[in-house]
Design a protein around this motif. Structure first.
Motif, PDB file in Angstrom:
ATOM      1  N   GLY A 127     -10.905  24.336   9.105  1.00  0.00           N
ATOM      2  CA  GLY A 127     -11.431  24.720  10.417  1.00  0.00           C
ATOM      3  C   GLY A 127     -10.399  24.458  11.492  1.00  0.00           C
ATOM      4  N   ALA A 128     -10.491  25.208  12.571  1.00  0.00           N
ATOM      5  CA  ALA A 128      -9.492  25.063  13.639  1.00  0.00           C
ATOM      6  C   ALA A 128     -10.143  25.146  15.015  1.00  0.00           C
ATOM      7  N   GLY A 129     -11.388  24.696  15.105  1.00  0.00           N
ATOM      8  CA  GLY A 129     -12.073  24.654  16.396  1.00  0.00           C
ATOM      9  C   GLY A 129     -11.945  23.275  17.029  1.00  0.00           C
ATOM     10  N   GLY A 130     -12.777  23.017  18.015  1.00  0.00           N
ATOM     11  CA  GLY A 130     -12.751  21.738  18.724  1.00  0.00           C
ATOM     12  C   GLY A 130     -13.009  20.564  17.788  1.00  0.00           C
ATOM     13  N   ALA A 131     -13.879  20.763  16.811  1.00  0.00           N
ATOM     14  CA  ALA A 131     -14.213  19.672  15.887  1.00  0.00           C
ATOM     15  C   ALA A 131     -12.979  19.244  15.086  1.00  0.00           C
ATOM     16  N   ALA A 132     -12.171  20.216  14.677  1.00  0.00           N
ATOM     17  CA  ALA A 132     -10.948  19.898  13.922  1.00  0.00           C
ATOM     18  C   ALA A 132      -9.916  19.235  14.834  1.00  0.00           C
ATOM     19  N   ASN A 151      -7.618  27.510   7.768  1.00  0.00           N
ATOM     20  CA  ASN A 151      -8.698  28.161   8.524  1.00  0.00           C
ATOM     21  C   ASN A 151      -8.783  29.617   8.122  1.00  0.00           C
ATOM     22  N   ARG A 152     -10.027  30.140   8.166  1.00  0.00           N
ATOM     23  CA  ARG A 152     -10.280  31.554   7.875  1.00  0.00           C
ATOM     24  C   ARG A 152      -9.306  32.420   8.664  1.00  0.00           C
ATOM     25  N   THR A 153      -9.150  32.114   9.955  1.00  0.00           N
ATOM     26  CA  THR A 153      -8.164  32.807  10.783  1.00  0.00           C
ATOM     27  C   THR A 153      -6.927  31.914  10.859  1.00  0.00           C
ATOM     28  N   LYS A 156      -5.096  30.767  14.101  1.00  0.00           N
ATOM     29  CA  LYS A 156      -5.741  29.734  14.915  1.00  0.00           C
ATOM     30  C   LYS A 156      -5.326  28.340  14.423  1.00  0.00           C
ATOM     31  N   SER A 188     -14.599  20.784   8.769  1.00  0.00           N
ATOM     32  CA  SER A 188     -14.992  20.659  10.185  1.00  0.00           C
ATOM     33  C   SER A 188     -15.782  21.876  10.653  1.00  0.00           C
ATOM     34  N   THR A 189     -15.965  22.868   9.779  1.00  0.00           N
ATOM     35  CA  THR A 189     -16.740  24.048  10.175  1.00  0.00           C
ATOM     36  C   THR A 189     -18.229  23.755   9.982  1.00  0.00           C
ATOM     37  N   ALA A 191     -20.161  25.809   8.501  1.00  0.00           N
ATOM     38  CA  ALA A 191     -20.586  26.791   7.484  1.00  0.00           C
ATOM     39  C   ALA A 191     -21.793  26.301   6.679  1.00  0.00           C
ATOM     40  N   LEU A 197     -19.972  28.454   2.316  1.00  0.00           N
ATOM     41  CA  LEU A 197     -18.805  27.611   2.037  1.00  0.00           C
ATOM     42  C   LEU A 197     -17.642  28.111   2.889  1.00  0.00           C
ATOM     43  N   PRO A 198     -16.834  27.218   3.460  1.00  0.00           N
ATOM     44  CA  PRO A 198     -15.725  27.672   4.305  1.00  0.00           C
ATOM     45  C   PRO A 198     -14.552  28.222   3.502  1.00  0.00           C
TER      46      PRO A 198
HETATM   47  P1  ATR Z   1     -16.239  23.668  16.804  1.00  0.00           P
HETATM   48  O1  ATR Z   1     -15.902  23.401  18.235  1.00  0.00           O
HETATM   49  O2  ATR Z   1     -17.543  23.072  16.354  1.00  0.00           O
HETATM   50  O3  ATR Z   1     -15.136  23.310  15.895  1.00  0.00           O
HETATM   51  P2  ATR Z   1     -15.562  26.465  16.927  1.00  0.00           P
HETATM   52  O4  ATR Z   1     -14.562  26.214  17.988  1.00  0.00           O
HETATM   53  O5  ATR Z   1     -16.468  27.645  17.049  1.00  0.00           O
HETATM   54  O6  ATR Z   1     -16.537  25.240  16.715  1.00  0.00           O
HETATM   55  O7  ATR Z   1     -14.765  26.551  15.536  1.00  0.00           O
HETATM   56  C1  ATR Z   1     -15.412  26.784  14.338  1.00  0.00           C
HETATM   57  C2  ATR Z   1     -14.386  26.797  13.206  1.00  0.00           C
HETATM   58  O8  ATR Z   1     -15.101  26.948  11.981  1.00  0.00           O
HETATM   59  C3  ATR Z   1     -13.409  27.931  13.274  1.00  0.00           C
HETATM   60  O9  ATR Z   1     -12.187  27.467  12.766  1.00  0.00           O
HETATM   61  C4  ATR Z   1     -14.034  28.991  12.348  1.00  0.00           C
HETATM   62  O10 ATR Z   1     -13.114  29.871  11.743  1.00  0.00           O
HETATM   63  P3  ATR Z   1     -12.464  31.103  12.549  1.00  0.00           P
HETATM   64  O11 ATR Z   1     -11.424  30.509  13.460  1.00  0.00           O
HETATM   65  O12 ATR Z   1     -11.873  31.983  11.500  1.00  0.00           O
HETATM   66  O13 ATR Z   1     -13.606  31.744  13.291  1.00  0.00           O
HETATM   67  C5  ATR Z   1     -14.638  28.108  11.301  1.00  0.00           C
HETATM   68  N1  ATR Z   1     -15.814  28.708  10.628  1.00  0.00           N
HETATM   69  C6  ATR Z   1     -17.053  28.838  11.124  1.00  0.00           C
HETATM   70  N2  ATR Z   1     -17.886  29.387  10.213  1.00  0.00           N
HETATM   71  C7  ATR Z   1     -17.144  29.605   9.099  1.00  0.00           C
HETATM   72  C8  ATR Z   1     -17.403  30.136   7.797  1.00  0.00           C
HETATM   73  N3  ATR Z   1     -18.618  30.563   7.463  1.00  0.00           N
HETATM   74  N4  ATR Z   1     -16.387  30.204   6.913  1.00  0.00           N
HETATM   75  C9  ATR Z   1     -15.158  29.779   7.243  1.00  0.00           C
HETATM   76  N5  ATR Z   1     -14.842  29.258   8.446  1.00  0.00           N
HETATM   77  C10 ATR Z   1     -15.811  29.166   9.365  1.00  0.00           C
END
Ligand code: ATR
Length: 273
Positions: A127-132, A151-153, A156, A188-189, A191, A197-198
């Motif tokens: 994961g690469a959002g705020g939580a990560a 991360n999926r993307t 990021k 950290s996702t 999912a 599953l991430p």
């Molecule tokens: P947060 O602040 O809680 O981390 P966020 O900023 O929305 O939330 O980030 C969510 C992260 O979870 C992202 O890295 C997202 O991947 P993308 O950057 O590709 O969107 C990842 N994520 C969320 N749902 C997912 C899933 N079903 N499978 C894989 N990655 C997922």
């Protein structure tokens, strides 16, 4: 009486009041801790109204206000600076607010409480959002041997690695993660909350892994941890302990007292199942 609160939307489900009341009882503090439902536009005003009460000492901030809270506060905390989000606000003597992100230290302390050795560990962070972002500097400070984000993307994840971790974080594509040979895998996702599953939990990926950590928690085993267990990972942990530990770190910031967390976690586990 010292006043505390948690701001969020939704907020009815928050366990924070129960956690902090247990801490307060244990530490001999008399507190009120309320849940405050705010709107996107009304968050800043709601925080100022709360802190206009001279008894208001601090608050927690949860979804979707952690970024707005960062903008309201003076932030010296590295984890909060990395994430650009705060989950804890404290009022200073001069009336200004200081912001902290205690999620990362919460994660580290929960892992250590469960006997997971972080020194030298090869940690894969999904994961690469705020939580990560918020857990990167506390994991590095805990002495992990290598920290890699996937991360999926992928772009990021590359941005996160560039902006945090002072060059100590690498990036890998989801389909190549087994090559990193992680010993600890942290999801950290969110999912798991939608049953997904991430990334693919292949036997190659899990071969070297002794611990998985899912930052969310559910009444039963999360799908991520279920897949890890099926793959033979001996230690699988969910985010309930992180929730308790991030709260303990916030409580310590506000009161100077460090509460014990084990009994609180046991009580909460009973409450959610
Ligand atoms: P947060 O602040 O809680 O981390 P966020 O900023 O929305 O939330 O980030 C969510 C992260 O979870 C992202 O890295 C997202 O991947 P993308 O950057 O590709 O969107 C990842 N994520 C969320 N749902 C997912 C899933 N079903 N499978 C894989 N990655 C997922």
């Amino acid at each position: 009486m010292k006043k505390f609160a948690v701001f969020g939307n939704p907020i009815a489900q928050s366990l924070s009041p129960s956690i902090h009341q247990m801490f307060a009882e244990q530490c001999g503090e008399l507190i009120t801790y309320s849940k405050i439902l705010a709107s996107e536009e009304g968050f800043a005003e709601a925080v100022h109204t709360f802190f206009s009460d001279p008894d208001a000492m601090g608050c927690n901030v949860t979804m979707p206000f952690k970024q707005q809270a960062y903008a309201l506060a003076k932030v010296d905390d590295q984890a909060a600076q990395d994430a650009k989000v705060v989950n804890t606000l404290m009022r200073n003597h001069d009336g200004t607010l200081s912001g902290f992100n205690t999620d990362g230290i919460g994660l580290v302390n929960d892992l250590l409480n469960h006997g997971v050795t972080l020194t030298g560990a090869r940690v894969l962070l999904i994961g690469a959002g705020g939580a990560a972002r918020g857990v990167i500097s506390p994991l590095l400070q805990a002495g992990v041997g290598a920290l890699c984000i996937t991360n999926r993307t992928v772009a990021k994840a590359e941005r996160v690695a560039e902006e945090t971790g002072s060059g100590q974080v690498s990036v890998i594509a989801p389909e190549s993660c087994a090559e990193f040979k992680p010993t600890v895998i942290i999801n950290s996702t969110a999912a798991s909350l939608s049953g997904g599953l991430p990334l693919a939990m292949t036997s190659e990926l899990l071969a070297s892994c002794h611990t998985t950590y899912d930052m969310v928690y559910t009444a039963t085993t999360t799908p991520f941890n279920e897949a890890a267990e099926k793959g033979g990972v001996p230690t699988t942990l969910d985010g309930l302990g992180m929730l308790v530990e991030q709260a303990a770190a916030a409580f310590a910031i506000w009161t100077g007292k460090q509460p014990a967390t084990k009994a609180v976690l046991t009580a909460l586990r009973k409450q959610i199942t």
